[in-house]
Design a protein around this motif. Sequence first.
Motif, PDB file in Angstrom:
ATOM      1  N   HIS A 104      -3.044  15.544   0.810  1.00  0.00           N
ATOM      2  CA  HIS A 104      -2.641  14.726   1.959  1.00  0.00           C
ATOM      3  C   HIS A 104      -3.601  13.553   2.064  1.00  0.00           C
ATOM      4  CE1 HIS A 104       0.080  17.929   2.800  1.00  0.00           C
ATOM      5  NE2 HIS A 104      -0.927  18.771   2.638  1.00  0.00           N
ATOM      6  N   MET A 105      -3.244  12.490   1.460  1.00  0.00           N
ATOM      7  CA  MET A 105      -4.109  11.301   1.453  1.00  0.00           C
ATOM      8  C   MET A 105      -3.669  10.365   2.580  1.00  0.00           C
ATOM      9  SD  MET A 105      -6.233  11.384  -1.189  1.00  0.00           S
ATOM     10  CE  MET A 105      -6.663   9.683  -1.579  1.00  0.00           C
ATOM     11  N   THR A 106      -4.646   9.689   3.169  1.00  0.00           N
ATOM     12  CA  THR A 106      -4.301   8.607   4.088  1.00  0.00           C
ATOM     13  C   THR A 106      -4.505   7.320   3.307  1.00  0.00           C
ATOM     14  OG1 THR A 106      -5.266   9.945   5.809  1.00  0.00           O
ATOM     15  CG2 THR A 106      -4.779   7.649   6.375  1.00  0.00           C
ATOM     16  N   PHE A 107      -3.449   6.562   3.151  1.00  0.00           N
ATOM     17  CA  PHE A 107      -3.573   5.322   2.381  1.00  0.00           C
ATOM     18  C   PHE A 107      -3.858   4.144   3.302  1.00  0.00           C
ATOM     19  CE2 PHE A 107      -1.068   8.042  -0.492  1.00  0.00           C
ATOM     20  CZ  PHE A 107      -1.973   8.056  -1.537  1.00  0.00           C
ATOM     21  N   LEU A 108      -4.285   3.075   2.691  1.00  0.00           N
ATOM     22  CA  LEU A 108      -4.664   1.884   3.455  1.00  0.00           C
ATOM     23  C   LEU A 108      -3.431   1.258   4.095  1.00  0.00           C
ATOM     24  CD1 LEU A 108      -6.869   0.425   0.634  1.00  0.00           C
ATOM     25  CD2 LEU A 108      -7.716   1.118   2.890  1.00  0.00           C
ATOM     26  N   PRO A 109      -3.606   0.691   5.285  1.00  0.00           N
ATOM     27  CA  PRO A 109      -2.483  -0.058   5.863  1.00  0.00           C
ATOM     28  C   PRO A 109      -2.159  -1.259   4.971  1.00  0.00           C
ATOM     29  CG  PRO A 109      -4.421  -0.078   7.326  1.00  0.00           C
ATOM     30  CD  PRO A 109      -4.808   0.686   6.107  1.00  0.00           C
ATOM     31  N   ARG A 110      -0.881  -1.554   4.831  1.00  0.00           N
ATOM     32  CA  ARG A 110      -0.485  -2.609   3.890  1.00  0.00           C
ATOM     33  C   ARG A 110      -1.134  -3.956   4.200  1.00  0.00           C
ATOM     34  NH1 ARG A 110       3.472  -0.415   0.509  1.00  0.00           N
ATOM     35  NH2 ARG A 110       4.477   1.351   1.516  1.00  0.00           N
ATOM     36  N   ARG A 111      -1.391  -4.202   5.493  1.00  0.00           N
ATOM     37  CA  ARG A 111      -1.950  -5.526   5.841  1.00  0.00           C
ATOM     38  C   ARG A 111      -3.359  -5.725   5.252  1.00  0.00           C
ATOM     39  NH1 ARG A 111      -2.275  -2.432  10.335  1.00  0.00           N
ATOM     40  NH2 ARG A 111      -4.411  -1.887  10.909  1.00  0.00           N
ATOM     41  N   ASP A 112      -4.038  -4.622   4.936  1.00  0.00           N
ATOM     42  CA  ASP A 112      -5.384  -4.755   4.362  1.00  0.00           C
ATOM     43  C   ASP A 112      -5.359  -5.127   2.883  1.00  0.00           C
ATOM     44  OD1 ASP A 112      -6.438  -4.099   6.741  1.00  0.00           O
ATOM     45  OD2 ASP A 112      -7.065  -2.061   6.200  1.00  0.00           O
ATOM     46  N   LEU A 113      -4.208  -4.950   2.244  1.00  0.00           N
ATOM     47  CA  LEU A 113      -4.132  -5.210   0.799  1.00  0.00           C
ATOM     48  C   LEU A 113      -4.152  -6.705   0.521  1.00  0.00           C
ATOM     49  CD1 LEU A 113      -1.376  -2.829  -0.566  1.00  0.00           C
ATOM     50  CD2 LEU A 113      -3.774  -2.381  -0.086  1.00  0.00           C
ATOM     51  N   LEU A 114      -4.725  -7.055  -0.591  1.00  0.00           N
ATOM     52  CA  LEU A 114      -4.571  -8.429  -1.075  1.00  0.00           C
ATOM     53  C   LEU A 114      -3.109  -8.626  -1.449  1.00  0.00           C
ATOM     54  CD1 LEU A 114      -7.629  -8.767  -3.490  1.00  0.00           C
ATOM     55  CD2 LEU A 114      -7.475  -9.568  -1.123  1.00  0.00           C
ATOM     56  N   THR A 115      -2.573  -9.784  -1.147  1.00  0.00           N
ATOM     57  CA  THR A 115      -1.218 -10.079  -1.603  1.00  0.00           C
ATOM     58  C   THR A 115      -1.261 -10.282  -3.130  1.00  0.00           C
ATOM     59  OG1 THR A 115      -1.509 -12.451  -1.432  1.00  0.00           O
ATOM     60  CG2 THR A 115      -0.704 -11.300   0.558  1.00  0.00           C
ATOM     61  N   LEU A 116      -0.119 -10.308  -3.743  1.00  0.00           N
ATOM     62  CA  LEU A 116      -0.094 -10.536  -5.192  1.00  0.00           C
ATOM     63  C   LEU A 116      -0.652 -11.922  -5.519  1.00  0.00           C
ATOM     64  CD1 LEU A 116       3.372  -8.950  -6.022  1.00  0.00           C
ATOM     65  CD2 LEU A 116       1.120  -7.970  -6.477  1.00  0.00           C
ATOM     66  N   GLU A 117      -0.360 -12.884  -4.662  1.00  0.00           N
ATOM     67  CA  GLU A 117      -0.899 -14.243  -4.875  1.00  0.00           C
ATOM     68  C   GLU A 117      -2.423 -14.222  -4.801  1.00  0.00           C
ATOM     69  OE1 GLU A 117       1.568 -13.480  -2.875  1.00  0.00           O
ATOM     70  OE2 GLU A 117       3.281 -14.709  -3.494  1.00  0.00           O
ATOM     71  N   GLU A 118      -2.951 -13.447  -3.843  1.00  0.00           N
ATOM     72  CA  GLU A 118      -4.416 -13.362  -3.723  1.00  0.00           C
ATOM     73  C   GLU A 118      -5.025 -12.630  -4.914  1.00  0.00           C
ATOM     74  OE1 GLU A 118      -5.047 -13.426   1.124  1.00  0.00           O
ATOM     75  OE2 GLU A 118      -4.517 -11.534   0.150  1.00  0.00           O
ATOM     76  N   LEU A 119      -4.334 -11.619  -5.391  1.00  0.00           N
ATOM     77  CA  LEU A 119      -4.837 -10.910  -6.581  1.00  0.00           C
ATOM     78  C   LEU A 119      -4.874 -11.856  -7.773  1.00  0.00           C
ATOM     79  CD1 LEU A 119      -3.066  -7.458  -6.150  1.00  0.00           C
ATOM     80  CD2 LEU A 119      -5.539  -7.789  -6.413  1.00  0.00           C
ATOM     81  N   ASP A 120      -3.851 -12.675  -7.891  1.00  0.00           N
ATOM     82  CA  ASP A 120      -3.824 -13.651  -8.977  1.00  0.00           C
ATOM     83  C   ASP A 120      -5.007 -14.621  -8.850  1.00  0.00           C
ATOM     84  OD1 ASP A 120      -2.972 -15.345 -11.078  1.00  0.00           O
ATOM     85  OD2 ASP A 120      -1.937 -16.632  -9.631  1.00  0.00           O
ATOM     86  N   ARG A 121      -5.246 -15.051  -7.626  1.00  0.00           N
ATOM     87  CA  ARG A 121      -6.341 -16.013  -7.426  1.00  0.00           C
ATOM     88  C   ARG A 121      -7.695 -15.382  -7.744  1.00  0.00           C
ATOM     89  NH1 ARG A 121      -7.677 -18.642  -1.681  1.00  0.00           N
ATOM     90  NH2 ARG A 121      -9.637 -19.528  -2.422  1.00  0.00           N
TER      91      ARG A 121
END
Length: 341
Positions: free
Chosen positions: A43-60
């Motif tokens: 039973h994992m608690t995953f990060l809220p989506r808003r905390d994730l880098l967007t794909l554009e940010e990951l690219d940057r």
Amino acid sequence: MGDRANAQALPALVDRYGRAITYLRVSVTDRCDFRCVYCMSEHMTFLPRRDLLTLEELDRMCSAFAARGVRKLRITGGEPLVRKNIMWLIERLARHLASGRLDELTLTTNGSQLKRFAPALKDAGVARINISLDTLRPDRFRAITRWGDLATVLQGLEAAEAAGLKVKINTVALKGTNEDEIDDMIRFAHGRGHDLTLIETMPMGDVDGDRTDQYLPLSVVRARLMDRWTLEEIPYRTGGPARYVHIAETGGRLGFITPLSHNFCESCNRVRLTCTGTLYMCLGQEDAVDLRAPLRASDDDAQLNAAIDRAMALKPKGHDFVIDRHTRQPAVARHMSVTGG
Ligand SMILES: C[S@@+](CC[C@H](N)C(=O)[O-])C[C@H]1O[C@@H](n2cnc3c(N)ncnc32)[C@H](O)[C@@H]1O
Ligand code: SF4
């Protein structure tokens, strides 16, 4: 943005011990469709989506590292292929292969989604992938991954082979679980023309259970293998920490990743970026720098690069992993799915 900074040459990344940092591993999600017993609790608690880098940010982010001399990028997770629109990122990053800035763009996956993604990965310019596979027995596979299905992963492996991707198989050696299957894994991987790498369990994150029950030193595995196989030391390296032997009987390569019983830190060339933009300087230490705030603070990469430089000064000399019966706590609290291994 990431590419804009490339206009002028930026200093390459070198840490305070003189190690050149040329390899970035990027976890694009902490989520996964499996719950491997050594990696996650059920039973994992995953990060809220808003905390994730967007794909554009990951690219940057990745592009900023490529501009600082990173030559190899590995996309990992969690399970990277469950991140929505992941192919957009991979196809976008492939421009750095075309420009010669990156030598390699690669992926570590549990294989569950490969049937769908293998052709697109190959088309994008991914040449090699690592597939994690700990057993060839369906019931064991279910017991280890809790949620996974062996047949689906084997179909994924076949799809990768059919697409022309070069495959390496990673197997975590687990005491009392798959230690009797290592010979079969060797025959299976080498029979299909793939390298096999054995990995020791590392004490990362809470996993509902006692890690000393899972820990199997690879020195023991290796000694046992020598009764049945002819292992010849070879200097082959893939830029990672694995040490390889050639097996005379199969003609294939077998790697050993032994973070606990062997120290490979002197030649460490890598750093790890989480899906929230935290840069970890070592898999086995907490030293980290937030890159998300400087990335978001401005459209140019000056603040980001300053933060990356601060991070270099923090890279520790080595890790402190220990698994013993007196150390009940994981050596690092975060799960492997945060930094992707
Ligand atoms: C965290 S997974 C992420 C990518 C993908 N989900 C996969 O399983 O390949 C990357 C690798 O780390 C390994 N791994 C996970 N937890 C580990 C642990 N505690 N010790 C050693 N290896 C671990 C997995 O077996 C896998 O080969
Ligand atoms: S090892 Fe990979 S597949 Fe297994 S739970 Fe961790 S992230 Fe998922």
